[in-house]
Design a protein around this motif. Sequence first.
Motif, mmCIF file in Angstrom:
data_model
loop_
_atom_site.group_PDB
_atom_site.id
_atom_site.type_symbol
_atom_site.label_atom_id
_atom_site.label_comp_id
_atom_site.label_asym_id
_atom_site.label_seq_id
_atom_site.Cartn_x
_atom_site.Cartn_y
_atom_site.Cartn_z
ATOM 1 N N GLY A 14 0.906 -1.369 0.017
ATOM 2 C CA GLY A 14 0.043 -0.017 -0.019
ATOM 3 C C GLY A 14 0.964 1.378 -0.031
ATOM 4 N N LEU A 15 1.903 1.134 -0.442
ATOM 5 C CA LEU A 15 2.868 2.258 -0.577
ATOM 6 C C LEU A 15 3.125 2.887 -2.001
ATOM 7 N N ILE A 16 3.437 4.104 -1.851
ATOM 8 C CA ILE A 16 3.500 4.714 -3.190
ATOM 9 C C ILE A 16 4.808 5.727 -3.073
ATOM 10 N N PHE A 17 6.046 5.445 -4.168
ATOM 11 C CA PHE A 17 7.155 6.191 -3.747
ATOM 12 C C PHE A 17 7.038 7.065 -4.961
ATOM 13 N N VAL A 18 7.530 8.545 -4.698
ATOM 14 C CA VAL A 18 7.604 9.657 -5.493
ATOM 15 C C VAL A 18 8.884 10.088 -5.333
ATOM 16 N N GLU A 19 9.358 10.214 -6.607
ATOM 17 C CA GLU A 19 10.860 10.594 -6.796
ATOM 18 C C GLU A 19 10.928 11.681 -7.639
ATOM 19 N N GLY A 20 11.992 11.996 -7.980
ATOM 20 C CA GLY A 20 12.596 12.804 -9.192
ATOM 21 C C GLY A 20 11.759 14.230 -9.397
ATOM 22 N N ARG A 21 11.102 14.654 -10.370
ATOM 23 C CA ARG A 21 10.583 15.939 -10.719
ATOM 24 C C ARG A 21 9.164 15.840 -9.718
ATOM 25 N N CYS A 53 4.039 9.248 4.805
ATOM 26 C CA CYS A 53 4.772 8.724 6.035
ATOM 27 C C CYS A 53 6.384 8.788 6.306
ATOM 28 N N ARG A 54 6.716 9.176 5.046
ATOM 29 C CA ARG A 54 8.337 9.369 5.017
ATOM 30 C C ARG A 54 8.805 10.229 4.041
ATOM 31 N N VAL A 55 9.483 11.127 4.354
ATOM 32 C CA VAL A 55 10.326 12.105 3.563
ATOM 33 C C VAL A 55 11.973 11.917 3.758
ATOM 34 N N ASP A 56 12.541 11.749 2.433
ATOM 35 C CA ASP A 56 13.950 11.551 2.529
ATOM 36 C C ASP A 56 14.631 12.528 1.482
ATOM 37 N N ASP A 57 14.982 13.593 2.224
ATOM 38 C CA ASP A 57 15.456 14.961 1.322
ATOM 39 C C ASP A 57 16.819 14.380 0.775
ATOM 40 N N ALA A 58 17.564 13.607 1.566
ATOM 41 C CA ALA A 58 18.726 13.362 0.625
ATOM 42 C C ALA A 58 18.677 12.360 -0.386
ATOM 43 N N ARG A 60 16.024 12.322 -2.185
ATOM 44 C CA ARG A 60 14.690 12.968 -2.954
ATOM 45 C C ARG A 60 13.586 11.863 -3.126
ATOM 46 N N ARG A 61 13.233 11.527 -2.078
ATOM 47 C CA ARG A 61 12.137 10.570 -2.088
ATOM 48 C C ARG A 61 11.014 10.868 -1.049
ATOM 49 N N VAL A 62 9.716 10.721 -1.423
ATOM 50 C CA VAL A 62 8.524 10.793 -0.706
ATOM 51 C C VAL A 62 7.869 9.420 -0.498
ATOM 52 N N THR A 63 7.648 8.831 0.618
ATOM 53 C CA THR A 63 6.808 7.578 0.444
ATOM 54 C C THR A 63 5.489 7.942 1.239
ATOM 55 N N LEU A 64 4.433 7.585 0.369
ATOM 56 C CA LEU A 64 2.946 7.758 0.868
ATOM 57 C C LEU A 64 2.391 6.602 1.108
ATOM 58 N N GLN A 65 1.508 6.432 2.010
ATOM 59 C CA GLN A 65 0.860 5.414 2.620
ATOM 60 C C GLN A 65 -0.733 5.266 2.419
ATOM 61 N N LEU A 66 -1.286 4.451 1.769
ATOM 62 C CA LEU A 66 -2.598 4.305 1.585
ATOM 63 C C LEU A 66 -3.433 4.348 2.975
ATOM 64 N N CYS A 67 -4.621 4.913 2.876
ATOM 65 C CA CYS A 67 -5.618 5.021 4.109
ATOM 66 C C CYS A 67 -6.487 4.329 3.594
#
Length: 92
Positions: A14-21, A53-58, A60-67
């Motif tokens: 249930g995770l979506i990983f957001v990277e790049g632009r 649920c998580r932001v990793d600036d180093a 450049r990745r955001v992790t989204l968790q489904l509700c």
Amino acid sequence: MRQYVSKSAPDNSGLIFVEGRDFRHVRQVLRLSAGDMLPVRIPGGALVQTTVCRVDDAARRVTLQLCGTAGGVVVESTRDAPGLPAGAAIPF
């Protein structure tokens, strides 16, 4: 309404990983941080609620968790998933 259009479906957890632009858009334009809620349009057209649920600036990745319910995601409205009643769960 602020929302993010995901290019990928959630994984089995249930995770979506957001990277790049998209990372820049979520982090700097929408100004989201851990704990914030974000509606996400997933492939197939359904609008689902997620939590940052998580932001990793180093990295450049955001992790989204489904509700939602166990084993699925709650449909926001029938417009978002034609043929399913509002409140129905979409398995992922």
